[in-house]
Write an enzyme that holds these catalytic residues in place. Structure first.
Site, mmCIF file in Angstrom:
data_model
loop_
_atom_site.group_PDB
_atom_site.id
_atom_site.type_symbol
_atom_site.label_atom_id
_atom_site.label_comp_id
_atom_site.label_asym_id
_atom_site.label_seq_id
_atom_site.Cartn_x
_atom_site.Cartn_y
_atom_site.Cartn_z
ATOM 1 N N CYS A 259 12.331 -2.709 28.877
ATOM 2 C CA CYS A 259 12.596 -1.336 29.281
ATOM 3 C C CYS A 259 13.756 -1.332 30.254
ATOM 4 O O CYS A 259 14.263 -2.372 30.638
ATOM 5 C CB CYS A 259 11.356 -0.703 29.912
ATOM 6 S SG CYS A 259 10.887 -1.448 31.478
ATOM 7 N N GLY A 260 14.142 -0.135 30.702
ATOM 8 C CA GLY A 260 15.341 -0.009 31.500
ATOM 9 C C GLY A 260 15.251 -0.572 32.898
ATOM 10 O O GLY A 260 16.265 -0.713 33.566
#
Length: 273
Positions: A110-111
């Site tokens: 994920c980011g």
């Protein structure tokens, strides 16, 4: 090797009236390595489709590049272990690449994975307050249903997310699917940039809750409206407010909530107290 987007799996379905054999379509999930100049920046688990869109959208939303002209060469290499998206960038992107490499050591999904300080979790976002986009109530109310009609992999497997580009008056004009909600949005952003669509001329629509990473990607893409079928987190809302993003959530069942910068959505007078 060519990775399929779904595979068939046999099992036994146990219901109140008994048990019976079933054959289900399951979405495939493979490691996708983002490789820049021969060195891996990140590895994500993703659906093995639209990989070029995914890779370019990832590079843009993570700030490695700011435009397609900064890519000198690109190729997708499918292997037995997974897929490599291989970039060779212009020499002047080395500083941006080095900065992201420091903050994303190791595989990520994920980011925010891979960063090494609290400050990096709150990275400064572009201000999109000046985007003059306006949507009607009908545009937003119909967004989720319009996106749902463009999810063939979900129809087959019931196990994927989607992200779509909503153009005012035209509905969803582009959509991408993935097992990961962040990946679906990266794929959409990459596809838009590759075909010359300006993200600021429409809204991004997602089939999930709105987390920090999705708002960050929206801002990095230059989009000023994001619409979700589920709830935002409190932190995501704060980021949207600060970046000038109109955040609409719970967009389903013929209604929606607006939590920030509502001026971009035209309501009838009777709709507001």
């Amino acid at each position: 090797m060519v990775w399929a987007r779904s595979v068939s799996a046999r099992g036994v379905s146990v219901q109140g009236e008994g048990a019976y054999p079933v054959c289900r379509a399951l979405p495939e999930e493979v490691p996708v390595a983002m490789v820049f100049g021969g060195a891996t920046l990140a590895v994500m688990m993703a659906s093995p489709g639209d990989i070029e869109d995914f890779a370019i959208g990832f590079a843009l939303s993570e700030g490695v590049i700011s435009g397609l002209d900064q890519i000198e060469e690109f190729e997708v290499a499918e292997q037995a272990q997974g897929i490599e998206a291989r970039f060779w960038l212009r020499a002047d992107r080395s500083a941006a690449l080095a900065a992201r490499r420091r903050f994303m050591a190791g595989p990520v999904g994920c980011g925010l994975c891979g960063i090494d300080s609290l400050e990096q979790a709150g990275r400064e976002l572009p201000d999109v307050s000046g985007v003059a986009l306006r949507l009607t109530r009908a545009d937003v109310m119909g967004a989720a249903d319009a996106l749902r009609a463009q999810q063939p992999l979900h129809d087959q497997t019931r196990a994927t997310h989607a992200a779509g580009f909503l153009r005012p008056g035209a509905g969803i004009v582009l959509a991408r699917e993935d097992v990961g909600r962040h990946n679906a949005l990266d794929k959409l952003i990459g596809a838009m940039v590759r075909q010359g669509d300006d993200p600021g001329t429409g809204a991004l629509v997602v089939t999930s809750r709105l987390s920090v990473e999705l708002v960050q990607k929206c801002a990095m893409a230059g989009s000023a409206v994001i619409i979700a079928v589920s709830a935002p987190t409190a932190h995501a809302l704060r980021l949207a407010e600060g970046a000038g993003i109109t955040l609409a959530a719970f967009a389903r069942g013929g209604g929606f909530d607006v939590y920030s910068h509502p001026h971009r959505i035209r309501f009838e007078v009777s709709d507001v107290a």
